[in-house]
Design a protein around this motif. Structure first.
Motif, PDB file in Angstrom:
ATOM      1  N   SER A   1      45.266  32.912  39.708  1.00 47.62           N
ATOM      2  CA  SER A   1      45.042  32.105  38.512  1.00 47.62           C
ATOM      3  C   SER A   1      45.669  32.828  37.336  1.00 47.62           C
ATOM      4  O   SER A   1      45.306  33.971  37.030  1.00 47.62           O
ATOM      5  CB  SER A   1      43.542  31.904  38.257  1.00 47.62           C
TER       6      SER A   1
ATOM      7  N   THR B   1      52.967  30.662  37.256  1.00 51.39           N
ATOM      8  CA  THR B   1      52.294  30.038  38.390  1.00 51.39           C
ATOM      9  C   THR B   1      53.278  29.246  39.248  1.00 51.39           C
ATOM     10  O   THR B   1      53.232  29.300  40.481  1.00 51.39           O
ATOM     11  CB  THR B   1      51.176  29.113  37.891  1.00 51.39           C
TER      12      THR B   1
ATOM     13  N   LEU C   1      36.007  29.287  37.558  1.00 46.95           N
ATOM     14  CA  LEU C   1      36.966  29.752  38.559  1.00 46.95           C
ATOM     15  C   LEU C   1      36.293  30.199  39.852  1.00 46.95           C
ATOM     16  O   LEU C   1      36.939  30.286  40.893  1.00 46.95           O
ATOM     17  CB  LEU C   1      37.807  30.904  37.987  1.00 46.95           C
TER      18      LEU C   1
END
Length: 260
Positions: free
Chosen positions: A38, A51, A82
């Motif tokens: 992430s 990403t 998350l």
């Protein structure tokens, strides 16, 4: 565990705060070793770019989030969303190159807020979850300026030394919970943030010649240290600062005396 698997991050969730420059390489490197990453950055395009590169080059479901590390409430909320995180890497930092007596209060606050308070927020947001699950590796970037200084680097150096001491303290506090906490201290690295220095021929050469290797580091050369500290290859390493400076801090000047 076999030695061949010691550096594998398969099945682990890694969060990288600061996805530009060195951070972008860290995202790609962690993904290459099997982690789901992430990417968090104040600019969503920056986080997205890191990403997308990780997704294109390596398998895995990676995600990008726009977040200001100085927004403690938002960062804590995102950390909760998350879910379990096994690896936290904090690269976000800034510098204002000025002699101490020329610093304004506003400039001082900007550097201290991002470098020191921002790191503090990240540790507080993700540390409790790691402690609760009984495992995790926290890695924050310090600098060779935590060890050596030069004119114009005083406030930055103070924040980086402060980050190291904060990490050491957290290592002591979270060690019983199975969480390791370490720093990576880069030397001079070719990133957009150092373009001003590299554009000055004399300054560029002076920095390059100071290290034992006689050159600047490339951003990807910081990745190995992060992967090592994130992985099971370093299960007995905590409270440490891994210096990746090409020998800069090992050398007393660059004059080679005549021999014979």
């Amino acid at each position: 565990m076999s030695y061949a698997d010691m550096f594998s991050l398969a099945g682990r969730h890694a969060v990288v705060i600061g996805a530009g420059g060195i951070g972008a390489e860290v995202v790609a490197g962690l993904a290459a070793h099997g982690a789901r990453v992430s990417s968090l950055d104040k600019s969503l395009p920056t986080a997205d770019s890191a990403t997308q590169r990780a997704a294109a080059e390596h398998e895995g479901e990676h995600a990008a989030y726009e977040i200001d590390i100085l927004d403690e409430a938002a960062l804590s909320e995102l950390a909760a969303q998350l879910g379990p995180v096994e690896v936290l890497v904090v690269t976000a930092a800034m510098n204002v190159r000025k002699q101490l007596l020329d610093y304004t209060a506003e400039e001082y606050d900007r550097v201290v807020d991002l470098n020191l308070r921002g790191t503090f927020h990240a540790l507080r947001a993700f540390g409790p979850g790691m402690a609760e699950q009984g495992r995790g590796s926290i890695i924050a970037f310090s600098s060779l300026r935590a060890l050596t200084v030069e004119p114009g680097q005083g406030v930055y150096a103070a924040t980086k030394a402060g980050v190291v001491q904060m990490l050491r303290t957290l290592a002591a506090e979270l060690g019983p919970n199975g969480v390791r906490v370490n720093a990576v201290a880069p030397g001079v690295v070719e990133t957009p943030l150092t373009q001003q220095i590299r554009s000055d021929e004399q300054w560029n050469h002076a920095y390059a010649s100071k290290s034992a290797l006689g050159r600047w580091a490339r951003p990807e050369e910081m990745v190995g240290a992060v992967v090592y500290l994130a992985s099971d290859a370093s299960t007995f390493v905590t409270g440490s600062q891994l210096v990746v400076d090409g020998g800069w801090t090992a050398i007393d000047g660059r004059f080679t005396p005549p021999f014979g």
